[in-house]
Design a protein around this motif. Sequence first.
Motif, PDB file in Angstrom:
ATOM      1  N   GLN A 105       0.973  -1.291  -0.355  1.00  0.00           N
ATOM      2  CA  GLN A 105       0.148   0.011   0.313  1.00  0.00           C
ATOM      3  C   GLN A 105       0.580   1.233  -0.014  1.00  0.00           C
ATOM      4  O   GLN A 105       1.832   1.259   0.566  1.00  0.00           O
ATOM      5  CB  GLN A 105      -1.194  -0.102   0.811  1.00  0.00           C
ATOM      6  N   THR A 109      -0.054   8.164   6.850  1.00  0.00           N
ATOM      7  CA  THR A 109      -1.186   8.160   6.351  1.00  0.00           C
ATOM      8  C   THR A 109      -0.688   6.362   5.216  1.00  0.00           C
ATOM      9  O   THR A 109       0.039   6.414   5.040  1.00  0.00           O
ATOM     10  CB  THR A 109      -1.303   8.954   5.567  1.00  0.00           C
ATOM     11  N   ASP A 165      -4.220   2.063   2.636  1.00  0.00           N
ATOM     12  CA  ASP A 165      -5.290   0.602   3.054  1.00  0.00           C
ATOM     13  C   ASP A 165      -5.166   0.991   4.738  1.00  0.00           C
ATOM     14  O   ASP A 165      -6.694   0.993   5.005  1.00  0.00           O
ATOM     15  CB  ASP A 165      -4.155  -0.321   2.213  1.00  0.00           C
ATOM     16  N   ASP A 166      -4.433   0.199   5.015  1.00  0.00           N
ATOM     17  CA  ASP A 166      -4.666  -0.304   6.568  1.00  0.00           C
ATOM     18  C   ASP A 166      -3.088   0.251   7.207  1.00  0.00           C
ATOM     19  O   ASP A 166      -2.575  -0.259   6.968  1.00  0.00           O
ATOM     20  CB  ASP A 166      -5.270  -1.556   6.969  1.00  0.00           C
ATOM     21  N   GLY A 167      -3.270   0.707   8.238  1.00  0.00           N
ATOM     22  CA  GLY A 167      -1.872   1.332   9.015  1.00  0.00           C
ATOM     23  C   GLY A 167      -1.766   0.285  10.292  1.00  0.00           C
ATOM     24  O   GLY A 167      -1.254   0.435  11.358  1.00  0.00           O
ATOM     25  N   THR A 168      -2.813  -0.824  10.910  1.00  0.00           N
ATOM     26  CA  THR A 168      -2.521  -1.898  11.913  1.00  0.00           C
ATOM     27  C   THR A 168      -1.554  -1.923  11.642  1.00  0.00           C
ATOM     28  O   THR A 168      -1.149  -2.829  11.773  1.00  0.00           O
ATOM     29  CB  THR A 168      -4.069  -2.588  12.056  1.00  0.00           C
ATOM     30  N   ASP A 182       4.426  -1.664   6.867  1.00  0.00           N
ATOM     31  CA  ASP A 182       3.338  -1.894   7.865  1.00  0.00           C
ATOM     32  C   ASP A 182       3.999  -3.433   7.711  1.00  0.00           C
ATOM     33  O   ASP A 182       4.799  -3.912   7.795  1.00  0.00           O
ATOM     34  CB  ASP A 182       1.812  -2.014   7.230  1.00  0.00           C
TER      35      ASP A 182
END
Length: 939
Positions: free
Chosen positions: A147, A181, A184-187, A224
């Motif tokens: 991402q 930022t 998709d997803d920063g978890t 990530d």
Amino acid sequence: MYNNIFKTSIRFFIYVLLNITLVYSQDINMQNGTVSQCSGTLFDSGGALGNYSNNENLVLTICSPNADEAVVLDFTSFSTQNAADILTIYDGDDTSGTVIGNFSGSTSPGYIVPSNAAGCLTLEWNSNGAVGFPGWEATINCATPCQTITAIIDSTNPPQDGSGNVTVSLGASIDFFGDATFSDDGTGATYSWNFGDTNTDSGQDVSYTYSSIGTFTVTLTVTDTNPTGCSGSVSITVNVLGPYINVDPAGEPTSTYTIEQLVEDVLINSACAGVSNINSSTGLDFGNTNGIGHFVSNGIAFPFAEGIILTTGRADDAEGPETGTLSSGGWPGDLDLENAITGLNTGDTNDATFIEFDFIPLANSISFNFIFASEEYGTFQCTYTDAFAFLLTDTTTGVTTNLAVVPGTTDEISVLNVRDNLYNTSCPSVNPDYFDTYYGTPNGQPEINSPIDFRGHTVSMQASSPVIPNTTYNIKLVIADDGDTLYDAAVFLEAGSFNLGGDLGDDITIESQTAPCYLDSVTLDTQIPTATHTWYQDGNEISGETGSTLTVTEPGEYSTEIFLSENCQATDSILIEFIPNPEINIVENLSVCNTTSSTFDLTINDSNVLGTQSATDFNVSYYHTLTDAENGDNPIDSLQAESYIGTDGEIIYVRIEDNLSQICYDVSSFELSILNLPTINNVPDLEQCDDANNDGVEAFELDSQTLGILGSQDPADFVVTYYSNYADADAGTNQLPNSYTNTVNSEPIYVRVEGVADASCYNVSVNPLFNLILHPRAEAFQPSDLEACDYNNSGDESELFDLTIQTNIILGTQSPLLYELTYYELQSDAEQGINPITGLFSNTSNPQVIYARVTELAQPTCFGLTTFSLTVHSLPNLVSPTVLAVCDDGIPDGLTSIDLSIKNLEISGGNSNYSLTYYLTQLDADLGLNQLAIPYTNI
């Protein structure tokens, strides 16, 4: 027939190979085409064991068969003919994608992950006609595509400057606040910091302290959870400053700044300046050292916190301290400088360094700040003219002006024109007020104190010139050695000071020590009066402000939108802080008792002066004169202030100032007094009467004695307190309340008198000063009311009364020899003992209250009061009755029983409220004696 069928089948197979994508799950060799697989190994055309062939030109695209994944190549070996046989890898499904890299020799591609939406990699292989090499081997895998990760350094403490850099002093901690930022997803993302000095840390927010000075690149990398290691990075520059400047040579591959960035981002900050044709020259252009650099300092030892250095030697040699003569160089001089400086001839200069550029000013003037430094100062300041020039040329007229002149003169700035003979007596001083500091002998400061490695330097000066807005100018900033390549010189240009208009300047902050006091104001000026401005405070438009200047009296972030034309619109902002104005809360006069000493602790007033203001932010100091207090000169030493030997009536001045700038202050004064020991004057006993209960206890107002005890002493200067015994009075404990109820009769009272300004200056009555004496109150017992008839039957309801018949009842057991009883018509007269009733008293109203006062002759103020009433009753109005005739009772003796009451209503005139009695004689009736019985038998 069989052969024909076989050939047809072969043709069909070839057609499929060349025109559709095949899905492989095994090892493949480099070839033309497209494959989709997530396993196996990719080899060169020679396979696992052979070399690749000569003159190969192959293009292979590898994609993932899964729409949500990307192919990954991990090259485990790589060997081709260096710079001849080349593998080019593209980020995409054909050769139009972004080139990831060109690889040959032993430079392996390593781990390759595409970032395109298709998740494909395209490999283009070209080999020449020479000998083949083993080629390569790469493992094929698939993974979720990376991402987009944008790493962000949200803020720092201390904050970044206008160029995005952070500047701190050595040993100071820096807080970094990171963020990112994610498309998709920063978890589960991790945050890694590289501080540019081999040290690292992890976490979204970190703190770090550098152990050495220098310029460091801090990089935040956010990664990530994708197994391919997807990440994004961002970097900022940190300048760690000590007492010496730090120099970063510019224009080199490892430099923080290019020459263009030095001009556009460091020296000039104007969106509409129209800077162009940036050019430079230094030793680097002649195979020698680099004389152009970017410098930072702590802004204390050296006046400029940041800027550009132009030197005739190596730029980073300019870092302090002074360690000996700088004499690097060995490249040509500058003809323009030689023509501009009086006394220089063609060929006289060496080691010339310059920056020049074209610009279009927006304002009608330009200016910038500079400092000139040279190794010639001291030893050769009488003979050599190391010099520089700021050559401003109007490209329209061709007229050139040297702006590097001593302010207010036409003297070109050089070692010969700005010098002080204190450091070389062989020649007189010239413009010595513009020479700042010399390091070394004779008479200079210690060399170790020099923030730069030059013997001497001037004060900060400003070069300025009127210009015509929207006209193209060229400026050449040039410096050179005179006569030889020895004894270097330098000019320092302050960052952001080259103002062409539209620049609001640096933030005005408390930390930078540029903030004014709250009572002052700041005038912002874009210097573009022809433009239309819109001003904002903290994002809110300031109504009515459209000019190029704005006067600011409140803290906040101020910004302006500048509209000059459709092609030139600019914005700028500035943070303005004000130093809180210290204010003296209160100040108290100080006193000491002359029985101890004349030593005062002036610092007692510290807390009074500060009030709620913090001692961390403000400083309190004491002075002998108002002038010294106003200027902050000659303060009384802090230790001396705690034990100050003062005189009676001496005035001390106090100053409170902010600790940071020490320019915002308030001044007041107080008086020193040497107090005499308080005097305790004698006062009479405090006597009063008991209340009507005569219980022997009563409230005494002790402070009614205060003025008498003080006598002529000022009550504002002393406190009088009262006690039951000497020990309490001497210790100042168990003070009696001012409204005090005695416990015995009489009760002794002790007194303490102390100074308001100095409680230690006190006096105590060794013996009781007075007694509380309670006198019993005379008793006035309650008598019965007195009544009388209105015997004269005049209807005035007034009769004479002998009040003395009440005396024995009112006095009770109190002796008439010791107590006096008097009667009064009015309560007020009775309370005051005036206008007593004498003799027989004729009532004036009916009924009437009479006030009786019993006074003890020995204590006339302790009297008792009681009351009784006088009532006068009217006589009945009787009617003469008719004759009462009755018959004899049958015994003819002339005697019979007669009911006299049958005449009651007739005699009373019909008033049944009367009680009638009957008598035989007037005398008996008057006396009420010998009343006749009812019924009555006549005689």
